[in-house]
Design an enzyme around this catalytic site. Structure first.
Site, mmCIF file in Angstrom:
data_model
loop_
_atom_site.group_PDB
_atom_site.id
_atom_site.type_symbol
_atom_site.label_atom_id
_atom_site.label_comp_id
_atom_site.label_asym_id
_atom_site.label_seq_id
_atom_site.Cartn_x
_atom_site.Cartn_y
_atom_site.Cartn_z
ATOM 1 N N PRO A 91 39.588 43.137 50.373
ATOM 2 C CA PRO A 91 38.661 44.241 50.661
ATOM 3 C C PRO A 91 37.515 43.760 51.549
ATOM 4 O O PRO A 91 36.929 42.706 51.313
ATOM 5 C CB PRO A 91 38.163 44.636 49.267
ATOM 6 C CG PRO A 91 39.230 44.176 48.330
ATOM 7 C CD PRO A 91 39.777 42.925 48.935
ATOM 8 N N GLU A 92 37.227 44.527 52.592
ATOM 9 C CA GLU A 92 36.148 44.191 53.507
ATOM 10 C C GLU A 92 34.967 45.117 53.234
ATOM 11 O O GLU A 92 34.962 45.857 52.249
ATOM 12 C CB GLU A 92 36.656 44.283 54.946
ATOM 13 C CG GLU A 92 37.849 43.356 55.191
ATOM 14 C CD GLU A 92 38.419 43.444 56.594
ATOM 15 O OE1 GLU A 92 37.655 43.757 57.544
ATOM 16 O OE2 GLU A 92 39.634 43.213 56.764
ATOM 17 N N ARG B 82 46.211 38.627 41.499
ATOM 18 C CA ARG B 82 46.280 37.236 41.974
ATOM 19 C C ARG B 82 45.266 36.309 41.301
ATOM 20 O O ARG B 82 45.305 35.106 41.504
ATOM 21 C CB ARG B 82 46.080 37.205 43.489
ATOM 22 C CG ARG B 82 47.145 37.983 44.257
ATOM 23 C CD ARG B 82 47.129 37.608 45.707
ATOM 24 N NE ARG B 82 48.097 38.368 46.487
ATOM 25 C CZ ARG B 82 48.400 38.118 47.753
ATOM 26 N NH1 ARG B 82 47.789 37.122 48.384
ATOM 27 N NH2 ARG B 82 49.280 38.850 48.400
ATOM 28 N N HIS C 198 47.368 42.139 33.850
ATOM 29 C CA HIS C 198 46.545 41.730 34.988
ATOM 30 C C HIS C 198 45.073 42.107 34.801
ATOM 31 O O HIS C 198 44.267 41.889 35.705
ATOM 32 C CB HIS C 198 47.077 42.365 36.273
ATOM 33 C CG HIS C 198 48.495 41.984 36.585
ATOM 34 N ND1 HIS C 198 48.878 40.675 36.791
ATOM 35 C CD2 HIS C 198 49.613 42.742 36.717
ATOM 36 C CE1 HIS C 198 50.182 40.638 37.040
ATOM 37 N NE2 HIS C 198 50.640 41.873 37.001
#
Length: 271
Positions: free
Chosen positions: A2-3, A111, A92
């Site tokens: 995400p930016e 991740r 997760h």
């Protein structure tokens, strides 16, 4: 990852959900995400604290609580989910902030690359110490950008990815702003003309503003706190469009590697 537009969208969707909520307890299922302090202290210090505000710096979320600051970096696939305390969750989901009203803010990260730092207010926070200027700040001017580009021998894409210079730009939006300003990603930054720097500055500001308005870009897995995807990806000119026709000239978009990142551009439109 995400930016700026995606993190800003997460911030805006979180605000009405959790500001004013008081944390009753914290559970951490993946301890490596807590960078500072140790996990036990992290959980203990957050008990009884109320979320007063959520800010953003570059790609970091900053939770302002009573006397502490929680800095969260979503990295590749981090996501915040707001649920009732007893709602089901998957493997997760790694961190749980349970509020006194029996709701929870949960951090999910497939991740497990996301990080959190908890510090006293006024304390130097390591991940924020060297972040550059925000592209929508008043200080981000053409003259400032020109000065930064003239100081380096690096390629323009590498400079724009450098978070110590411009905060929040990542691979997607750097590719897009370089296309919009007709600049080849491998150009040496110091060789840009005055007109090109002006075009680049305008492209950065306009692209970031438009992406925020559209809720960011969902290229792979990004969704906001409410589970909604962004829509700016429908307006991307080059990123993820390898071998597809350029929206300006019709030539196929090519992909190469610049600054160790996959890089999309048009050979005809970018010089």
């Amino acid at each position: 990852m995400p930016e700026l537009p995606e993190v800003e969208t997460v911030r805006r969707t979180l605000l009405p959900l959790v500001v004013g909520k008081t944390i009753e307890r914290v559970k951490v299922h993946w301890e490596k995400m807590i960078q500072h302090p140790d996990v036990e202290t992290f959980c203990e210090r957050l008990k009884g604290k109320t979320i007063a505000d959520i800010q953003r710096r570059g790609k970091f979320l900053i939770f302002q609580l009573d006397d502490v600051v929680l800095v969260s970096h979503l990295r590749m696939e981090g996501r915040y989910i707001y649920e009732k305390e007893n709602a089901p969750f998957d493997r997760h989901t790694h961190i749980f902030f349970t509020f006194t009203d029996r709701t929870e803010l949960r951090y999910r990260d497939v991740r497990k690359f996301g990080t959190m730092h908890l510090c006293d207010k006024g304390e130097n926070i390591p991940p924020l110490l060297h972040i550059g200027i925000e592209p929508l700040d008043e200080q981000f001017t053409v003259s400032w950008l020109t000065d930064q580009l003239q100081r380096t021998k690096r390629k323009i894409k590498a400079v724009l990815l450098d978070q110590t210079i411009v905060a929040g730009l990542g691979n997607i939006y750097v590719d897009e702003v370089l296309f919009r300003s007709s600049i080849h990603p491998e150009r040496l930054a110091a060789t840009l003309t005055t007109q090109e720097v002006e075009a680049l500055h305008e492209a950065i500001v306009e692209t970031i503003r438009e992406a925020i308005e559209k809720g960011g870009s969902t290229v792979r897995t990004y969704v906001n706190t409410q589970g909604k995807i962004g829509t700016f990806q429908t307006q991307l000119y080059v990123y993820g469009r390898v071998n597809k026709p350029c929206r300006r000239c019709g030539e196929p978009i090519v992909k190469t590697t610049v600054a160790n990142r996959g890089t999309h551009y048009c050979k005809h439109c970018q010089t």
